[in-house]
Design a protein around this motif. Structure first.
Motif, PDB file in Angstrom:
ATOM      1  N   PRO A  86     -16.358 -32.002  20.226  1.00  0.00           N
ATOM      2  CA  PRO A  86     -15.373 -31.311  19.580  1.00  0.00           C
ATOM      3  C   PRO A  86     -14.058 -31.244  20.167  1.00  0.00           C
ATOM      4  O   PRO A  86     -14.019 -30.947  21.332  1.00  0.00           O
ATOM      5  CB  PRO A  86     -15.988 -29.753  19.285  1.00  0.00           C
ATOM      6  CG  PRO A  86     -17.046 -29.575  20.511  1.00  0.00           C
ATOM      7  CD  PRO A  86     -17.404 -31.143  20.801  1.00  0.00           C
ATOM      8  N   ILE A  87     -13.095 -31.136  19.545  1.00  0.00           N
ATOM      9  CA  ILE A  87     -11.799 -31.279  20.119  1.00  0.00           C
ATOM     10  C   ILE A  87     -10.959 -29.799  19.746  1.00  0.00           C
ATOM     11  O   ILE A  87     -10.961 -29.363  18.657  1.00  0.00           O
ATOM     12  CB  ILE A  87     -10.681 -32.141  19.260  1.00  0.00           C
ATOM     13  CG1 ILE A  87     -11.469 -33.470  19.317  1.00  0.00           C
ATOM     14  CG2 ILE A  87      -9.349 -32.218  19.816  1.00  0.00           C
ATOM     15  CD1 ILE A  87     -11.780 -34.083  20.378  1.00  0.00           C
ATOM     16  N   ASN A  88     -10.656 -29.122  20.882  1.00  0.00           N
ATOM     17  CA  ASN A  88     -10.030 -27.789  20.733  1.00  0.00           C
ATOM     18  C   ASN A  88      -8.719 -27.854  19.898  1.00  0.00           C
ATOM     19  O   ASN A  88      -7.796 -28.903  19.894  1.00  0.00           O
ATOM     20  CB  ASN A  88      -9.548 -27.423  22.098  1.00  0.00           C
ATOM     21  CG  ASN A  88      -8.909 -25.985  22.284  1.00  0.00           C
ATOM     22  OD1 ASN A  88      -7.657 -25.898  21.775  1.00  0.00           O
ATOM     23  ND2 ASN A  88      -9.652 -25.074  22.495  1.00  0.00           N
ATOM     24  N   ASP A  89      -8.734 -27.207  18.669  1.00  0.00           N
ATOM     25  CA  ASP A  89      -7.537 -27.097  17.932  1.00  0.00           C
ATOM     26  C   ASP A  89      -6.471 -26.160  18.003  1.00  0.00           C
ATOM     27  O   ASP A  89      -5.534 -26.158  17.056  1.00  0.00           O
ATOM     28  CB  ASP A  89      -8.011 -27.464  16.539  1.00  0.00           C
ATOM     29  CG  ASP A  89      -9.126 -26.052  16.039  1.00  0.00           C
ATOM     30  OD1 ASP A  89      -9.038 -24.978  16.989  1.00  0.00           O
ATOM     31  OD2 ASP A  89      -9.293 -25.983  14.916  1.00  0.00           O
ATOM     32  N   GLU A  90      -6.571 -25.342  19.069  1.00  0.00           N
ATOM     33  CA  GLU A  90      -5.214 -24.401  19.252  1.00  0.00           C
ATOM     34  C   GLU A  90      -3.936 -25.142  19.196  1.00  0.00           C
ATOM     35  O   GLU A  90      -3.914 -26.246  19.616  1.00  0.00           O
ATOM     36  CB  GLU A  90      -5.280 -23.866  20.421  1.00  0.00           C
ATOM     37  CG  GLU A  90      -6.756 -22.804  20.489  1.00  0.00           C
ATOM     38  CD  GLU A  90      -7.079 -22.194  21.911  1.00  0.00           C
ATOM     39  OE1 GLU A  90      -5.968 -21.965  22.611  1.00  0.00           O
ATOM     40  OE2 GLU A  90      -8.163 -21.822  22.312  1.00  0.00           O
ATOM     41  N   PRO A  91      -3.058 -24.825  18.414  1.00  0.00           N
ATOM     42  CA  PRO A  91      -1.894 -25.603  18.206  1.00  0.00           C
ATOM     43  C   PRO A  91      -1.059 -26.142  19.389  1.00  0.00           C
ATOM     44  O   PRO A  91      -0.615 -27.283  19.560  1.00  0.00           O
ATOM     45  CB  PRO A  91      -0.824 -24.567  17.651  1.00  0.00           C
ATOM     46  CG  PRO A  91      -1.800 -23.423  17.111  1.00  0.00           C
ATOM     47  CD  PRO A  91      -2.856 -23.304  17.981  1.00  0.00           C
ATOM     48  N   ASN A  92      -1.129 -25.417  20.780  1.00  0.00           N
ATOM     49  CA  ASN A  92      -0.255 -25.679  21.725  1.00  0.00           C
ATOM     50  C   ASN A  92      -1.299 -26.397  22.876  1.00  0.00           C
ATOM     51  O   ASN A  92      -0.956 -26.430  24.099  1.00  0.00           O
ATOM     52  CB  ASN A  92       0.275 -24.597  22.350  1.00  0.00           C
ATOM     53  CG  ASN A  92       1.550 -24.032  21.477  1.00  0.00           C
ATOM     54  OD1 ASN A  92       2.178 -24.842  20.752  1.00  0.00           O
ATOM     55  ND2 ASN A  92       1.807 -22.848  21.230  1.00  0.00           N
ATOM     56  N   SER A  93      -2.649 -26.413  22.519  1.00  0.00           N
ATOM     57  CA  SER A  93      -3.601 -26.919  23.608  1.00  0.00           C
ATOM     58  C   SER A  93      -3.599 -28.230  24.063  1.00  0.00           C
ATOM     59  O   SER A  93      -3.072 -29.081  23.248  1.00  0.00           O
ATOM     60  CB  SER A  93      -4.878 -26.417  23.059  1.00  0.00           C
ATOM     61  OG  SER A  93      -5.281 -27.569  22.195  1.00  0.00           O
ATOM     62  N   VAL A  94      -4.006 -28.449  25.331  1.00  0.00           N
ATOM     63  CA  VAL A  94      -3.886 -30.007  25.831  1.00  0.00           C
ATOM     64  C   VAL A  94      -5.483 -30.101  26.107  1.00  0.00           C
ATOM     65  O   VAL A  94      -5.951 -29.125  26.739  1.00  0.00           O
ATOM     66  CB  VAL A  94      -3.010 -30.192  27.039  1.00  0.00           C
ATOM     67  CG1 VAL A  94      -3.421 -31.417  27.700  1.00  0.00           C
ATOM     68  CG2 VAL A  94      -1.550 -29.791  26.792  1.00  0.00           C
ATOM     69  N   VAL A  95      -5.900 -31.146  25.510  1.00  0.00           N
ATOM     70  CA  VAL A  95      -7.481 -31.373  26.037  1.00  0.00           C
ATOM     71  C   VAL A  95      -7.565 -32.477  27.054  1.00  0.00           C
ATOM     72  O   VAL A  95      -6.760 -33.416  27.107  1.00  0.00           O
ATOM     73  CB  VAL A  95      -8.050 -31.706  24.598  1.00  0.00           C
ATOM     74  CG1 VAL A  95      -7.773 -30.539  23.534  1.00  0.00           C
ATOM     75  CG2 VAL A  95      -7.648 -32.959  23.918  1.00  0.00           C
ATOM     76  N   SER A  96      -8.831 -32.268  27.528  1.00  0.00           N
ATOM     77  CA  SER A  96      -9.187 -33.436  28.525  1.00  0.00           C
ATOM     78  C   SER A  96      -9.160 -34.838  27.587  1.00  0.00           C
ATOM     79  O   SER A  96      -9.923 -34.990  26.457  1.00  0.00           O
ATOM     80  CB  SER A  96     -10.522 -33.194  29.055  1.00  0.00           C
ATOM     81  OG  SER A  96     -10.964 -34.166  30.035  1.00  0.00           O
ATOM     82  N   PRO A  97      -8.703 -36.039  28.266  1.00  0.00           N
ATOM     83  CA  PRO A  97      -8.859 -37.172  27.490  1.00  0.00           C
ATOM     84  C   PRO A  97     -10.068 -37.903  27.772  1.00  0.00           C
ATOM     85  O   PRO A  97     -10.409 -38.814  27.023  1.00  0.00           O
ATOM     86  CB  PRO A  97      -7.552 -38.040  28.296  1.00  0.00           C
ATOM     87  CG  PRO A  97      -7.381 -37.312  29.585  1.00  0.00           C
ATOM     88  CD  PRO A  97      -7.593 -35.934  29.247  1.00  0.00           C
TER      89      PRO A  97
END
Length: 258
Positions: free
Chosen positions: A72-83
């Motif tokens: 699942p991809i974190n969908d918080e507006p300003n979040s950076v996710v692990s690639p």
């Protein structure tokens, strides 16, 4: 000890040995080894989109895709996710002389990036190093949504990028074969340096558009790899207690400031 470790690295990085391993891993001869490979590295085969018997060679299994919803991809507006799935080897500040200190060794950001017009904007910014082990999912995804403003490749043969390679190798982050992408997100630049490693030195890009969505696939590694993320000064706040911990692709690793 450093001399002997470097000698071992040079020996195992031999061009012809790398070619032999590549030929074997991409041939049907390697198919019988897939199950033992998965067992040896404790790979969660239940996440795989295909069954083990459907892979035609070890390389195909290594670059496997996952079942929908596995990451699942974190969908918080300003979040950076692990690639990627991996281990956070280090997080720190890029020094004023554009170096980073990892495992007691200094790596030149200028040399890693290889582009004088680009690297200066990351002075004083944040770097993050994510190491992928053989057990990990080796597809690469975008950590942010934005416009792909540039991509380039550098380097030749590669040394290991695990903790021993980082400590005793010949500056692998700055010298190894690498493909670099730069994404502009809300006016901020994020650099994704995909660094190849021992033996099979292939980084394949699968994303061809000039815009990308957070969590969208952009490429994959063929065996051994590391991702280095760079953020501009004052643009990124990493999550706490990430260093020396495992992360999954799509997991929140920090926030970009507006």
């Amino acid at each position: 000890m450093k001399f002997f470790y470097r000698f071992f690295i040079d020996l195992t990085n031999h061009l012809y040995l790398s070619k032999l391993i590549r030929i074997f891993a991409t041939s049907k001869m390697s198919k019988p080894f897939i199950r033992s490979f998965a067992k040896t590295f404790n790979i969660n085969i239940q996440e795989s989109e295909k069954k083990l018997t459907e892979f035609q060679c070890l390389h195909d299994f290594f670059i496997r895709t996952l079942k929908k919803g596995s990451r699942p991809i974190n969908d918080e507006p300003n979040s950076v996710v692990s690639p990627v799935d991996g281990f956070i080897e280090d997080i720190g500040i890029i020094s004023e002389n554009k170096n980073i200190l990892v495992k007691g060794q200094i790596f030149s950001i200028k040399e890693m990036v290889g582009n004088e017009a680009v690297y200066g904007k990351y002075d004083g910014g944040i770097f993050m190093i994510i190491y992928l082990s053989p057990r990990d999912y080796h597809r690469i995804h975008s950590p942010v949504s934005g416009k792909v403003v540039s991509q380039w490749e550098l380097g030749g043969k590669s040394y290991p990028v695990n903790k021993w390679g980082l400590k005793y190798g010949r500056a692998p982050l700055a010298k190894n074969y690498r493909r670099i992408s730069e994404i502009k997100c809300n006016g901020k630049h994020v650099m994704i340096a995909k660094v190849g490693a021992l033996f099979i030195n292939t980084i394949t890009l699968t994303h061809k558009n000039d815009t990308v969505e957070k969590g969208e696939e952009i490429g994959y590694f063929s065996f051994g790899s590391t991702v280095v993320l760079l953020f501009e000064k004052g643009s990124f706040q990493p999550e706490e207690q990430l260093k020396n911990n495992l992360v999954k692709m799509g997991q929140k690793i920090g926030e970009l400031f507006q």
